[in-house]
Structures are given as C-alpha cells and as structure tokens.
Design an enzyme around this catalytic site. Sequence first.
Site, PDB file in Angstrom:
ATOM      1  N   CYS A 117       0.822  -1.225   0.000  1.00  0.00           N
ATOM      2  CA  CYS A 117       0.000   0.000   0.000  1.00  0.00           C
ATOM      3  C   CYS A 117       0.850   1.266   0.000  1.00  0.00           C
ATOM      4  CB  CYS A 117      -0.938   0.002   1.194  1.00  0.00           C
ATOM      5  SG  CYS A 117      -2.090  -1.367   1.108  1.00  0.00           S
ATOM      6  N   HIS A 257      -3.836   7.075   2.049  1.00  0.00           N
ATOM      7  CA  HIS A 257      -4.175   5.740   1.562  1.00  0.00           C
ATOM      8  C   HIS A 257      -5.578   5.384   2.058  1.00  0.00           C
ATOM      9  CE1 HIS A 257      -3.974   1.593   0.543  1.00  0.00           C
ATOM     10  NE2 HIS A 257      -3.891   1.177   1.789  1.00  0.00           N
ATOM     11  N   ASN A 287     -10.059  -0.408  -0.986  1.00  0.00           N
ATOM     12  CA  ASN A 287      -8.596  -0.318  -0.921  1.00  0.00           C
ATOM     13  C   ASN A 287      -8.003  -0.925  -2.199  1.00  0.00           C
ATOM     14  OD1 ASN A 287      -5.876  -0.546  -0.351  1.00  0.00           O
ATOM     15  ND2 ASN A 287      -6.162  -1.512   1.659  1.00  0.00           N
TER      16      ASN A 287
END
Length: 334
Positions: A117, A257, A287
């Site tokens: 990520c 994020h 995500n």
Amino acid sequence: MFKNNSKAAITAVGKYLPSKRLTNSDLEKMVETNDEWIRSRTGIKERRIVEKGQASSHMAISAFKNLQKKYNVNPEEIDVIIVATVTPDMLFPSTACLIQNEIGANNAFGFDLSGACSGFLFALDTGTRFIESGKYKKILIFGVDTMSSIVDYKDRNTCILFGDGAGVVLLEATNDGTGIIDSELRCDGSGGEYLKMKAGGSLKPATHETVESREHYAYQDGRQVYKYAVKGMADISYNIAKRNKLTSDTIDLFIPHQANKRIIDSAAKRLGISEEKVLINIDKYANTTAATLPIGLVEAVERNMVKKGDNIILSAFGAGFTWGAIYLKWSLFN
Ligand code: UT7
C-alpha cells in the site's frame, strides 16, 4: 536544462477504474456479512473489479491512455517507467516491460517495485531522485493493483476490503518552486506476518496443497494491522508536516491511503485538518493498494480540490509493514 535547485514535479495524471461494481449487498450473498457492518467499520460501499482476463498491465495502460486524453505526452520521450504493484501480471517479465511495449515508450527502461500500500510513495520518491540526478527527464510512476486476483471471496475478513484500480503520474523537473519537497519512508519487517500472501513465492512455490489450503490469497490479521496503521499513518503525516512547518491552515489537501475511513479520520485529526481538506473515495473504490494515492491525485484534480502551489501531503501504511508520507507543492494548472 537541469539546474541544481530543480525539483521533481507531477505534470500529468491519469486513472482507470474497471466499470464492474461489487457492492456490499453483492458480498452479502457471498459471505456472512452485511452492508451496515462494512460501512460502519470501513467506510466502504462498493469496489470495482476487473473482468476475467484483465490484469494490472491492462488497467495501467488504460490509466496512461486517460492521461494522454488530457495532457500532451509523447511516449517516445519517456526515460523510465516505475510500476508499484503487488499484483504484477506475472512474476516476470515485469509489468513495467508490458506497459512499455504497449504504450510505445521505445526509449525507456522500467521496473516493478513491491511496497504494497506504500508502493506508490516509494516509487514516487525513487522517481524524484532520478529527476533530481539530472540524468532522466520524464518518468512515469504507476500505482496499480488487481486485488481481486489475490482476494479470497470466501474470507469475510479480507474480501470486503479490496478493489481493483490504477493511477499514473508523469514526473519532470521544474524550477518554479513547486514539486516534491520532502519525504519520509519506512519499513518494519517484524510486522510481515500480519498481512501477507503465504505461497507462490520461492519459499512456498505453488503445489496442489498450497492451492487447496488457499495460501495464494491475501491473508490479514486485521486487528493487528489496524493497531499499527492507525498510529503509523498519523505519526508520519504529522512528522512531515511539522518538519516543513506546515499547520492545519497551510495544509491545503491531505491525500491518505484508503484502507479504512477510521484510519483516515485519525490521521486527519492528528493534522488538525477538517474533512474538506481530506480526499476520501474509499466509499466508491475500497482499498486498491498501490493505486489509492495516484487515483486520489486524479480525483483531487477532477473535484477542483487543488490549485498550483497548494501544499499537499500524501501518506500510506501497508503490508511489510511499510509506511510513509510525501509533501509536495502542486505544480499543475488544472
Ligand atoms: O491497506 C493495508 C493495510 N490494511 C489495513 O490498514 C486494514 C486494517 N484493519 C482494519 O481496517 C480493520 O481491522 C478491519 C476492517 C479489517 C476489521 O475491523 P475491526 O473493527 O478491527 O473488526 P475485528 O477484526 O475486530 O472484528 C470484529 C468482529 C469479529 O467478530 P467477534 O469476534 O467480535 O464476534 C469479526 O469476526 O466482526 C467480525 N467480522 C465481520 N462481521 C461482519 C469480521 N469481518 C466481518 C465482516 N462482516 N466482513
């Protein structure tokens, strides 16, 4: 001509999200979960999923084509292609090579970078150093992940969290006082056990047994990751702001994020900024791992949330553990 005080600037952006939607109510039919739980614990309403046969390179190429629709970029002038991803089309050749060939970047070299990520931050910082060296003039930084290829749609702990998507930015040198100003990047492998894909690498190559035991899917101990993510992302965002003497008034936009709305809210609270200054799209896309930040940058432009000279903080936390933050002054007239 490169000057010593040149900075790396983002001079074009593009994104791609597959059109197929997987909603919370779709997931209710697949695992024991419910819309209310997913929304209240994560902020997610739906996510996008590729069609069968579509992979990370295809989404990345579409993101680049969308960039080209708005910005005049000649692929022959690209020097470097860096692709942040944990879901490359294949282990090798790299996704960067597949993209290079398809877009006709005939004078470029390229490579994939695995930072989960935080991958886009790692790639953006690497590209920044390449620009600052003066050797390379135009660099494409991709963040792309086809999470649906490694998500276990029988595991309610993980399948609700992820979606597919791609984003790309072009980096070039600038001397106008804008560009990437500062970065802080970290990793801590002691957290590796909490979020990983157990098989498919050199440690545990694919066998019938690894497939049967579902070890080729993403595994996460969500509670543990949450504990570290909430602190890691808030601390690093605060540190970079403090070091650069940014305050809640002078931060114009925070692009975090998109793993969990509660993690985002904690980081925003630590920065002391109100919700209008925070880019949130987790409700629509969930995500998308390495793609959340470049997609966020494109949406900031689309929603008129940025203007030239604005102070932007990007930050992320993910598998590894990896985490980081980048401070930039926005370079584009939209
Ligand atoms: O981007 C990479 C980094 N990843 C992250 O940052 C993710 C970090 N972790 C999280 O965002 C959260 O931990 C999750 C969203 C994954 C889980 O939320 P949580 O509030 O930490 O829930 P939990 O894991 O503590 O589970 C609470 C309860 C459990 O039931 P019991 O044991 O209390 O009876 C779970 O079994 O919720 C249950 N549960 C679910 N219920 C309905 C877990 N998943 C689901 C589900 N639907 N999908």
